[in-house]
Design an enzyme around this catalytic site. Structure first.
Site, PDB file in Angstrom:
ATOM      1  N   HIS A  14       0.832  -1.214   0.000  1.00 54.83           N
ATOM      2  CA  HIS A  14       0.000   0.000   0.000  1.00 54.83           C
ATOM      3  C   HIS A  14       0.864   1.261   0.000  1.00 54.83           C
ATOM      4  O   HIS A  14       0.558   2.231   0.703  1.00 54.83           O
ATOM      5  CB  HIS A  14      -0.990  -0.001   1.184  1.00 54.83           C
ATOM      6  CG  HIS A  14      -2.221  -0.813   0.875  1.00 54.83           C
ATOM      7  ND1 HIS A  14      -3.336  -0.265   0.282  1.00 54.83           N
ATOM      8  CD2 HIS A  14      -2.487  -2.132   1.033  1.00 54.83           C
ATOM      9  CE1 HIS A  14      -4.253  -1.226   0.120  1.00 54.83           C
ATOM     10  NE2 HIS A  14      -3.751  -2.366   0.547  1.00 54.83           N
ATOM     11  N   ASP A  16       2.853   1.745  -3.263  1.00 54.74           N
ATOM     12  CA  ASP A  16       3.232   1.972  -4.675  1.00 54.74           C
ATOM     13  C   ASP A  16       2.443   3.136  -5.272  1.00 54.74           C
ATOM     14  O   ASP A  16       2.993   3.976  -5.990  1.00 54.74           O
ATOM     15  CB  ASP A  16       3.089   0.696  -5.531  1.00 54.74           C
ATOM     16  CG  ASP A  16       1.671   0.146  -5.630  1.00 54.74           C
ATOM     17  OD1 ASP A  16       0.810   0.489  -4.785  1.00 54.74           O
ATOM     18  OD2 ASP A  16       1.409  -0.636  -6.575  1.00 54.74           O
ATOM     19  N   ALA A 102      -6.376 -14.109  -4.802  1.00 54.60           N
ATOM     20  CA  ALA A 102      -5.573 -14.544  -3.663  1.00 54.60           C
ATOM     21  C   ALA A 102      -4.484 -13.528  -3.328  1.00 54.60           C
ATOM     22  O   ALA A 102      -3.568 -13.813  -2.580  1.00 54.60           O
ATOM     23  CB  ALA A 102      -4.948 -15.897  -3.965  1.00 54.60           C
ATOM     24  N   GLY A 103      -4.564 -12.336  -3.917  1.00 60.58           N
ATOM     25  CA  GLY A 103      -3.531 -11.335  -3.650  1.00 60.58           C
ATOM     26  C   GLY A 103      -2.250 -11.623  -4.414  1.00 60.58           C
ATOM     27  O   GLY A 103      -1.187 -11.109  -4.085  1.00 60.58           O
ATOM     28  N   LEU A 104      -2.324 -12.465  -5.457  1.00 61.42           N
ATOM     29  CA  LEU A 104      -1.128 -12.791  -6.245  1.00 61.42           C
ATOM     30  C   LEU A 104      -1.187 -12.117  -7.605  1.00 61.42           C
ATOM     31  O   LEU A 104      -0.477 -12.479  -8.526  1.00 61.42           O
ATOM     32  CB  LEU A 104      -0.999 -14.310  -6.406  1.00 61.42           C
ATOM     33  CG  LEU A 104      -0.888 -15.070  -5.097  1.00 61.42           C
ATOM     34  CD1 LEU A 104      -0.757 -16.560  -5.350  1.00 61.42           C
ATOM     35  CD2 LEU A 104       0.305 -14.564  -4.284  1.00 61.42           C
ATOM     36  N   SER A 106      -3.505 -11.932 -10.032  1.00 64.05           N
ATOM     37  CA  SER A 106      -3.983 -12.620 -11.234  1.00 64.05           C
ATOM     38  C   SER A 106      -4.693 -11.640 -12.164  1.00 64.05           C
ATOM     39  O   SER A 106      -4.600 -11.768 -13.379  1.00 64.05           O
ATOM     40  CB  SER A 106      -4.913 -13.766 -10.853  1.00 64.05           C
ATOM     41  OG  SER A 106      -5.994 -13.276 -10.097  1.00 64.05           O
ATOM     42  N   GLU A 139      -6.048  -0.276 -15.389  1.00 62.62           N
ATOM     43  CA  GLU A 139      -6.695  -1.097 -14.368  1.00 62.62           C
ATOM     44  C   GLU A 139      -7.797  -0.317 -13.645  1.00 62.62           C
ATOM     45  O   GLU A 139      -8.743  -0.895 -13.122  1.00 62.62           O
ATOM     46  CB  GLU A 139      -5.651  -1.588 -13.373  1.00 62.62           C
ATOM     47  CG  GLU A 139      -6.205  -2.575 -12.408  1.00 62.62           C
ATOM     48  CD  GLU A 139      -5.386  -3.850 -12.335  1.00 62.62           C
ATOM     49  OE1 GLU A 139      -5.724  -4.677 -11.507  1.00 62.62           O
ATOM     50  OE2 GLU A 139      -4.433  -4.028 -13.092  1.00 62.62           O
ATOM     51  N   ASP A 150       2.171  -4.311  -9.624  1.00 65.33           N
ATOM     52  CA  ASP A 150       1.848  -5.635 -10.149  1.00 65.33           C
ATOM     53  C   ASP A 150       2.274  -5.756 -11.606  1.00 65.33           C
ATOM     54  O   ASP A 150       2.814  -6.782 -12.029  1.00 65.33           O
ATOM     55  CB  ASP A 150       0.347  -5.903 -10.025  1.00 65.33           C
ATOM     56  CG  ASP A 150      -0.148  -5.680  -8.608  1.00 65.33           C
ATOM     57  OD1 ASP A 150       0.696  -5.620  -7.693  1.00 65.33           O
ATOM     58  OD2 ASP A 150      -1.366  -5.553  -8.424  1.00 65.33           O
ATOM     59  N   TYR A 202     -10.272  -0.795  -0.341  1.00 62.59           N
ATOM     60  CA  TYR A 202      -8.923  -0.571  -0.877  1.00 62.59           C
ATOM     61  C   TYR A 202      -8.755   0.911  -1.241  1.00 62.59           C
ATOM     62  O   TYR A 202      -7.794   1.565  -0.859  1.00 62.59           O
ATOM     63  CB  TYR A 202      -8.707  -1.455  -2.116  1.00 62.59           C
ATOM     64  CG  TYR A 202      -7.373  -1.234  -2.790  1.00 62.59           C
ATOM     65  CD1 TYR A 202      -6.286  -2.048  -2.504  1.00 62.59           C
ATOM     66  CD2 TYR A 202      -7.192  -0.183  -3.682  1.00 62.59           C
ATOM     67  CE1 TYR A 202      -5.056  -1.829  -3.106  1.00 62.59           C
ATOM     68  CE2 TYR A 202      -5.970   0.043  -4.277  1.00 62.59           C
ATOM     69  CZ  TYR A 202      -4.905  -0.783  -3.991  1.00 62.59           C
ATOM     70  OH  TYR A 202      -3.693  -0.555  -4.578  1.00 62.59           O
TER      71      TYR A 202
HETATM   72  C1  GLA Z   1      -2.890  -4.284  -5.086  1.00 66.04           C
HETATM   73  C2  GLA Z   1      -2.557  -3.223  -6.134  1.00 66.04           C
HETATM   74  C3  GLA Z   1      -1.091  -2.825  -6.052  1.00 66.04           C
HETATM   75  C4  GLA Z   1      -0.714  -2.449  -4.633  1.00 66.04           C
HETATM   76  C5  GLA Z   1      -1.165  -3.518  -3.642  1.00 66.04           C
HETATM   77  C6  GLA Z   1      -0.923  -3.115  -2.205  1.00 66.04           C
HETATM   78  O1  GLA Z   1      -2.233  -5.473  -5.374  1.00 66.04           O
HETATM   79  O2  GLA Z   1      -2.853  -3.707  -7.407  1.00 66.04           O
HETATM   80  O3  GLA Z   1      -0.827  -1.785  -6.955  1.00 66.04           O
HETATM   81  O4  GLA Z   1      -1.247  -1.197  -4.294  1.00 66.04           O
HETATM   82  O5  GLA Z   1      -2.532  -3.830  -3.800  1.00 66.04           O
HETATM   83  O6  GLA Z   1       0.435  -2.961  -1.966  1.00 66.04           O
END
Ligand code: GLA
Length: 359
Positions: A14, A16, A102-104, A106, A139, A150, A202
Protein backbone atom coordinates in the site's frame (compact mmCIF):
# COMPACT_ATOMS: atom_id res chain seq x y z
CA UNK A 1 1.23 -17.45 -27.02
CA UNK A 2 2.17 -14.87 -24.41
CA UNK A 3 2.44 -15.44 -20.67
CA UNK A 4 2.40 -13.01 -17.79
CA UNK A 5 3.32 -14.20 -14.29
CA UNK A 6 1.63 -13.30 -11.04
CA UNK A 7 3.71 -11.78 -8.31
CA UNK A 8 4.16 -12.00 -4.61
CA UNK A 9 5.06 -8.79 -2.86
CA UNK A 10 7.84 -9.38 -0.35
CA UNK A 11 7.54 -5.96 1.28
CA UNK A 12 6.28 -2.45 0.48
CA UNK A 13 2.50 -2.75 0.80
CA UNK A 14 0.00 0.00 0.00
CA UNK A 15 2.74 2.46 -0.90
CA UNK A 16 3.23 1.97 -4.68
CA UNK A 17 0.35 4.31 -5.49
CA UNK A 18 2.05 6.97 -3.36
CA UNK A 19 5.06 6.68 -5.68
CA UNK A 20 7.28 4.82 -3.18
CA UNK A 21 9.56 1.85 -4.00
CA UNK A 22 8.31 -1.71 -3.42
CA UNK A 23 9.98 -5.15 -3.45
CA UNK A 24 7.95 -7.93 -5.13
CA UNK A 25 9.12 -10.88 -7.18
CA UNK A 26 7.42 -12.67 -10.07
CA UNK A 27 6.11 -16.16 -9.41
CA UNK A 28 6.62 -19.16 -11.65
CA UNK A 29 2.82 -19.18 -12.08
CA UNK A 30 1.32 -17.38 -15.03
CA UNK A 31 -1.68 -16.53 -17.17
CA UNK A 32 -1.19 -17.80 -20.73
CA UNK A 33 -2.99 -16.32 -23.74
CA UNK A 34 -3.01 -18.33 -26.98
CA UNK A 35 -4.10 -15.95 -29.70
CA UNK A 36 -4.60 -15.37 -33.38
CA UNK A 37 -5.18 -11.97 -34.98
CA UNK A 38 -8.59 -11.39 -36.58
CA UNK A 39 -9.26 -9.35 -39.69
CA UNK A 40 -11.92 -7.27 -37.88
CA UNK A 41 -12.02 -5.45 -34.55
CA UNK A 42 -13.70 -8.18 -32.45
CA UNK A 43 -12.02 -9.46 -29.34
CA UNK A 44 -13.19 -13.03 -28.67
CA UNK A 45 -11.72 -14.74 -25.63
CA UNK A 46 -12.48 -18.08 -23.98
CA UNK A 47 -11.34 -19.26 -20.60
CA UNK A 48 -12.02 -22.80 -19.38
CA UNK A 49 -12.82 -21.54 -15.91
CA UNK A 50 -14.74 -18.35 -16.75
CA UNK A 51 -16.46 -18.95 -20.09
CA UNK A 52 -16.50 -17.02 -23.36
CA UNK A 53 -16.56 -13.23 -23.85
CA UNK A 54 -16.79 -11.28 -27.08
CA UNK A 55 -17.03 -7.59 -27.93
CA UNK A 56 -16.13 -5.10 -30.64
CA UNK A 57 -12.98 -3.06 -29.92
CA UNK A 58 -14.07 0.53 -30.40
CA UNK A 59 -12.97 3.84 -28.94
CA UNK A 60 -14.67 4.83 -25.70
CA UNK A 61 -15.29 1.31 -24.39
CA UNK A 62 -17.26 1.33 -21.15
CA UNK A 63 -17.24 -1.32 -18.41
CA UNK A 64 -19.83 -4.11 -18.38
CA UNK A 65 -21.41 -5.35 -15.13
CA UNK A 66 -19.19 -4.97 -12.10
CA UNK A 67 -17.23 -8.12 -11.27
CA UNK A 68 -17.48 -9.53 -14.82
CA UNK A 69 -14.04 -10.65 -16.06
CA UNK A 70 -14.77 -9.11 -19.48
CA UNK A 71 -13.82 -5.81 -17.81
CA UNK A 72 -10.19 -6.95 -17.68
CA UNK A 73 -10.25 -7.61 -21.43
CA UNK A 74 -11.88 -4.23 -21.99
CA UNK A 75 -9.34 -2.56 -19.70
CA UNK A 76 -6.48 -3.89 -21.86
CA UNK A 77 -8.16 -2.86 -25.13
CA UNK A 78 -9.06 0.56 -23.78
CA UNK A 79 -5.51 1.16 -22.44
CA UNK A 80 -3.96 0.28 -25.81
CA UNK A 81 -6.57 2.31 -27.70
CA UNK A 82 -5.74 5.41 -25.66
CA UNK A 83 -2.09 5.31 -26.77
CA UNK A 84 -1.99 3.53 -30.14
CA UNK A 85 -5.59 3.65 -31.32
CA UNK A 86 -7.99 0.80 -31.99
CA UNK A 87 -6.59 -2.03 -34.07
CA UNK A 88 -7.41 -5.59 -35.12
CA UNK A 89 -9.06 -7.89 -32.61
CA UNK A 90 -8.13 -11.47 -31.83
CA UNK A 91 -9.44 -14.94 -31.10
CA UNK A 92 -7.86 -16.13 -27.90
CA UNK A 93 -8.02 -18.79 -25.23
CA UNK A 94 -6.74 -18.28 -21.75
CA UNK A 95 -5.38 -20.74 -19.27
CA UNK A 96 -3.67 -20.22 -16.00
CA UNK A 97 -1.92 -21.94 -13.12
CA UNK A 98 -2.10 -18.81 -10.99
CA UNK A 99 -4.70 -18.86 -8.19
CA UNK A 100 -7.30 -16.07 -8.61
CA UNK A 101 -8.45 -13.61 -5.94
CA UNK A 102 -5.57 -14.54 -3.66
CA UNK A 103 -3.53 -11.34 -3.65
CA UNK A 104 -1.13 -12.79 -6.24
CA UNK A 105 -2.11 -10.32 -8.91
CA UNK A 106 -3.98 -12.62 -11.23
CA UNK A 107 -6.08 -9.70 -12.49
CA UNK A 108 -3.05 -7.58 -13.37
CA UNK A 109 -1.36 -10.61 -14.97
CA UNK A 110 -4.50 -11.07 -17.07
CA UNK A 111 -4.46 -7.43 -18.20
CA UNK A 112 -0.71 -7.62 -18.94
CA UNK A 113 -1.06 -10.86 -20.93
CA UNK A 114 -4.08 -9.65 -22.93
CA UNK A 115 -2.36 -6.33 -23.64
CA UNK A 116 0.79 -8.07 -24.89
CA UNK A 117 -1.30 -10.48 -26.99
CA UNK A 118 -3.27 -7.66 -28.64
CA UNK A 119 -0.08 -5.71 -29.35
CA UNK A 120 1.62 -8.77 -30.84
CA UNK A 121 -1.46 -9.65 -32.88
CA UNK A 122 -1.00 -6.19 -34.39
CA UNK A 123 2.78 -6.48 -34.71
CA UNK A 124 3.32 -3.54 -32.36
CA UNK A 125 6.47 -3.23 -30.28
CA UNK A 126 5.97 -1.63 -26.87
CA UNK A 127 8.73 -0.86 -24.39
CA UNK A 128 8.48 -1.46 -20.65
CA UNK A 129 8.05 2.31 -20.19
CA UNK A 130 5.25 2.41 -22.79
CA UNK A 131 3.46 -0.41 -21.03
CA UNK A 132 3.86 1.15 -17.61
CA UNK A 133 2.36 4.34 -18.96
CA UNK A 134 -0.89 2.63 -19.91
CA UNK A 135 -1.33 -0.42 -17.67
CA UNK A 136 -1.79 0.95 -14.11
CA UNK A 137 -4.29 3.54 -15.35
CA UNK A 138 -5.96 0.91 -17.49
CA UNK A 139 -6.69 -1.10 -14.37
CA UNK A 140 -8.68 1.80 -12.93
CA UNK A 141 -11.20 0.96 -15.60
CA UNK A 142 -11.99 -2.07 -13.44
CA UNK A 143 -12.46 0.12 -10.39
CA UNK A 144 -9.43 -0.36 -8.14
CA UNK A 145 -7.18 2.66 -7.98
CA UNK A 146 -4.04 0.58 -7.54
CA UNK A 147 -0.45 1.45 -8.36
CA UNK A 148 2.04 0.05 -10.84
CA UNK A 149 3.70 -2.64 -8.75
CA UNK A 150 1.85 -5.64 -10.15
CA UNK A 151 2.36 -4.74 -13.79
CA UNK A 152 6.02 -3.84 -13.32
CA UNK A 153 6.71 -7.11 -11.47
CA UNK A 154 4.83 -9.17 -14.05
CA UNK A 155 6.70 -7.50 -16.91
CA UNK A 156 10.23 -6.88 -15.74
CA UNK A 157 11.20 -9.34 -13.00
CA UNK A 158 14.25 -11.54 -13.35
CA UNK A 159 14.62 -15.19 -12.28
CA UNK A 160 16.30 -15.60 -8.89
CA UNK A 161 15.84 -11.93 -8.01
CA UNK A 162 13.46 -9.68 -6.16
CA UNK A 163 12.48 -6.55 -8.10
CA UNK A 164 13.03 -3.23 -6.39
CA UNK A 165 10.55 -1.13 -8.34
CA UNK A 166 10.92 2.63 -8.23
CA UNK A 167 8.27 4.84 -9.76
CA UNK A 168 9.76 8.33 -9.71
CA UNK A 169 11.44 7.92 -12.12
CA UNK A 170 10.42 4.43 -13.23
CA UNK A 171 13.21 1.88 -12.71
CA UNK A 172 13.55 -1.78 -11.76
CA UNK A 173 16.61 -2.95 -9.86
CA UNK A 174 17.10 -6.71 -9.65
CA UNK A 175 18.22 -7.77 -6.17
CA UNK A 176 19.57 -11.35 -6.09
CA UNK A 177 17.85 -13.45 -3.44
CA UNK A 178 20.45 -15.25 -1.30
CA UNK A 179 20.63 -18.97 -2.11
CA UNK A 180 19.78 -20.00 1.44
CA UNK A 181 16.49 -18.05 1.51
CA UNK A 182 13.09 -19.52 0.68
CA UNK A 183 9.55 -18.21 0.40
CA UNK A 184 6.14 -19.85 0.52
CA UNK A 185 2.83 -18.35 -0.47
CA UNK A 186 0.05 -19.55 1.79
CA UNK A 187 -3.61 -18.81 1.10
CA UNK A 188 -5.68 -17.60 4.07
CA UNK A 189 -8.75 -19.01 2.29
CA UNK A 190 -10.47 -15.68 2.87
CA UNK A 191 -11.37 -14.54 -0.65
CA UNK A 192 -10.17 -11.04 -1.62
CA UNK A 193 -11.74 -10.17 -4.98
CA UNK A 194 -10.34 -6.82 -6.07
CA UNK A 195 -13.26 -5.98 -8.33
CA UNK A 196 -15.74 -7.03 -5.64
CA UNK A 197 -16.51 -5.95 -2.11
CA UNK A 198 -12.98 -4.97 -1.13
CA UNK A 199 -12.79 -2.37 -3.88
CA UNK A 200 -14.13 0.56 -1.82
CA UNK A 201 -12.10 -0.41 1.22
CA UNK A 202 -8.92 -0.57 -0.88
CA UNK A 203 -9.62 2.83 -2.41
CA UNK A 204 -10.47 4.29 1.02
CA UNK A 205 -7.04 3.28 2.35
CA UNK A 206 -5.42 5.11 -0.55
CA UNK A 207 -7.53 8.22 0.02
CA UNK A 208 -6.74 8.26 3.72
CA UNK A 209 -2.98 8.25 2.99
CA UNK A 210 -3.38 11.03 0.42
CA UNK A 211 -5.47 13.21 2.76
CA UNK A 212 -2.94 12.76 5.59
CA UNK A 213 -0.11 13.82 3.28
CA UNK A 214 -2.10 16.96 2.41
CA UNK A 215 -1.95 18.05 6.06
CA UNK A 216 1.85 17.94 6.17
CA UNK A 217 2.95 20.45 3.57
CA UNK A 218 5.08 17.84 1.76
CA UNK A 219 4.44 17.71 -1.98
CA UNK A 220 4.73 13.91 -1.99
CA UNK A 221 5.57 10.98 0.25
CA UNK A 222 8.83 10.71 -1.67
CA UNK A 223 9.77 14.21 -0.55
CA UNK A 224 8.88 13.40 3.07
CA UNK A 225 11.05 10.27 3.06
CA UNK A 226 14.00 11.99 1.39
CA UNK A 227 14.01 15.08 3.60
CA UNK A 228 13.26 13.67 7.08
CA UNK A 229 14.33 10.76 9.25
CA UNK A 230 11.85 8.08 10.24
CA UNK A 231 11.85 9.43 13.83
CA UNK A 232 11.08 12.96 12.63
CA UNK A 233 8.16 11.72 10.54
CA UNK A 234 6.80 9.65 13.43
CA UNK A 235 6.99 12.74 15.66
CA UNK A 236 5.28 14.85 13.01
CA UNK A 237 2.45 12.32 12.76
CA UNK A 238 1.93 12.50 16.53
CA UNK A 239 2.13 16.32 16.69
CA UNK A 240 -0.35 16.79 13.85
CA UNK A 241 -2.52 13.81 14.86
CA UNK A 242 -2.29 12.46 11.33
CA UNK A 243 -4.36 9.47 10.24
CA UNK A 244 -2.63 6.12 10.95
CA UNK A 245 -2.26 5.64 7.18
CA UNK A 246 0.50 8.27 7.21
CA UNK A 247 2.52 6.31 9.76
CA UNK A 248 2.04 3.12 7.79
CA UNK A 249 3.23 4.65 4.54
CA UNK A 250 6.35 6.29 5.91
CA UNK A 251 7.44 3.40 8.13
CA UNK A 252 6.79 0.90 5.31
CA UNK A 253 8.97 2.97 2.98
CA UNK A 254 11.85 2.76 5.47
CA UNK A 255 11.21 -0.97 5.90
CA UNK A 256 11.61 -1.48 2.14
CA UNK A 257 15.01 0.25 2.26
CA UNK A 258 16.11 -1.87 5.19
CA UNK A 259 14.79 -5.05 3.58
CA UNK A 260 16.90 -4.41 0.48
CA UNK A 261 19.96 -3.92 2.70
CA UNK A 262 19.13 -7.12 4.61
CA UNK A 263 18.81 -9.04 1.33
CA UNK A 264 22.11 -7.66 0.05
CA UNK A 265 23.80 -8.50 3.39
CA UNK A 266 22.22 -11.98 3.54
CA UNK A 267 20.78 -10.99 6.93
CA UNK A 268 17.77 -13.28 7.08
CA UNK A 269 16.88 -12.56 10.71
CA UNK A 270 16.58 -8.83 9.98
CA UNK A 271 14.57 -9.45 6.81
CA UNK A 272 12.17 -11.67 8.77
CA UNK A 273 11.66 -9.03 11.47
CA UNK A 274 10.85 -6.45 8.80
CA UNK A 275 8.16 -8.69 7.31
CA UNK A 276 6.56 -9.10 10.73
CA UNK A 277 6.68 -5.34 11.38
CA UNK A 278 5.05 -4.75 7.99
CA UNK A 279 2.24 -7.17 8.84
CA UNK A 280 1.66 -5.47 12.20
CA UNK A 281 1.46 -2.06 10.52
CA UNK A 282 -1.00 -3.31 7.88
CA UNK A 283 -3.09 -4.96 10.61
CA UNK A 284 -3.06 -2.15 13.20
CA UNK A 285 -2.67 1.05 11.20
CA UNK A 286 -4.36 0.30 7.89
CA UNK A 287 -6.65 -2.38 9.36
CA UNK A 288 -6.55 -4.41 6.16
CA UNK A 289 -5.72 -7.80 7.67
CA UNK A 290 -8.34 -10.31 8.84
CA UNK A 291 -8.40 -12.99 11.54
CA UNK A 292 -7.48 -15.75 9.04
CA UNK A 293 -4.38 -13.87 7.82
CA UNK A 294 -3.30 -13.07 11.38
CA UNK A 295 -3.66 -16.73 12.37
CA UNK A 296 -1.75 -17.79 9.25
CA UNK A 297 1.16 -15.49 10.09
CA UNK A 298 1.19 -16.85 13.63
CA UNK A 299 1.06 -20.46 12.41
CA UNK A 300 4.00 -19.75 10.07
CA UNK A 301 6.07 -18.35 12.94
CA UNK A 302 5.14 -21.28 15.19
CA UNK A 303 6.33 -23.58 12.39
CA UNK A 304 9.83 -22.07 12.24
CA UNK A 305 9.49 -19.21 9.73
CA UNK A 306 11.69 -16.14 10.17
CA UNK A 307 8.93 -13.79 9.07
CA UNK A 308 5.52 -13.68 7.40
CA UNK A 309 3.03 -11.05 6.36
CA UNK A 310 -0.10 -10.54 4.31
CA UNK A 311 0.81 -9.83 0.71
CA UNK A 312 -1.07 -7.76 -1.87
CA UNK A 313 -4.09 -5.56 -1.36
CA UNK A 314 -5.21 -7.27 1.86
CA UNK A 315 -8.66 -8.09 3.33
CA UNK A 316 -7.86 -11.76 2.68
CA UNK A 317 -5.81 -13.54 0.06
CA UNK A 318 -2.33 -14.84 0.76
CA UNK A 319 0.51 -14.45 3.20
CA UNK A 320 4.13 -14.59 2.13
CA UNK A 321 6.17 -16.79 4.46
CA UNK A 322 9.94 -16.48 4.70
CA UNK A 323 12.34 -19.09 6.07
CA UNK A 324 15.78 -20.57 5.59
CA UNK A 325 15.85 -23.00 2.68
CA UNK A 326 16.87 -25.78 5.03
CA UNK A 327 13.72 -25.19 7.11
CA UNK A 328 11.35 -25.16 4.13
CA UNK A 329 9.78 -28.59 4.62
CA UNK A 330 9.49 -28.09 8.36
CA UNK A 331 7.66 -24.77 7.86
CA UNK A 332 5.52 -26.20 5.06
CA UNK A 333 4.51 -29.26 7.10
CA UNK A 334 3.94 -27.14 10.20
CA UNK A 335 1.51 -24.93 8.29
CA UNK A 336 -0.29 -27.92 6.80
CA UNK A 337 -0.82 -29.26 10.27
CA UNK A 338 -1.48 -26.03 12.18
CA UNK A 339 -3.51 -24.05 9.66
CA UNK A 340 -4.87 -26.41 7.02
CA UNK A 341 -5.83 -29.48 9.08
CA UNK A 342 -3.61 -31.75 7.02
CA UNK A 343 -4.24 -30.45 3.47
CA UNK A 344 -1.30 -29.17 1.40
CA UNK A 345 -3.49 -27.73 -1.38
CA UNK A 346 -3.20 -24.08 -0.42
CA UNK A 347 0.56 -23.54 -0.12
CA UNK A 348 2.83 -22.79 -3.06
CA UNK A 349 6.59 -22.72 -2.98
CA UNK A 350 7.46 -19.27 -4.36
CA UNK A 351 10.54 -19.31 -6.59
CA UNK A 352 11.43 -15.99 -8.23
CA UNK A 353 10.66 -16.32 -11.93
CA UNK A 354 11.20 -14.09 -14.98
CA UNK A 355 8.78 -11.38 -16.07
CA UNK A 356 6.85 -11.43 -19.35
CA UNK A 357 9.38 -9.27 -21.20
CA UNK A 358 12.43 -10.93 -19.63
CA UNK A 359 11.71 -14.58 -20.39
C1 GLA B 1 -2.89 -4.28 -5.09
C2 GLA B 1 -2.56 -3.22 -6.13
C3 GLA B 1 -1.09 -2.82 -6.05
C4 GLA B 1 -0.71 -2.45 -4.63
C5 GLA B 1 -1.17 -3.52 -3.64
C6 GLA B 1 -0.92 -3.11 -2.20
O1 GLA B 1 -2.23 -5.47 -5.37
O2 GLA B 1 -2.85 -3.71 -7.41
O3 GLA B 1 -0.83 -1.78 -6.96
O4 GLA B 1 -1.25 -1.20 -4.29
O5 GLA B 1 -2.53 -3.83 -3.80
O6 GLA B 1 0.43 -2.96 -1.97
Amino acid sequence: MVSAPGRVNLIGEHIDYHGLPVLPMALRRSIHVHFQARADNRICVSSGAYGHREFAWTTGLTPVARGDWENYLRAAAQAIGGKWGVMRGMDATIDSDLPAAAGLSSSSALIVAVTLALLRANRREASFEDLMEILPDGEQFVGTRGGGMDHAASLASRAGCASLIEFVPLAVRHIPIPAGWAFLVANSLQIAEKSGAVRERYNAVRTSGTLALGETGFASYGEAIESRTEEELVALAAAKRLAPAFLHVVTEAFRVRHAVEAMQDDDSARFGRLLLASHASLRDRLQISCPALDRLVEAAMDSGALGARLTGGGFGGCAVVFCRRGDLSKVHDGLVERFYSGSADHILPAEAGPGAVNS
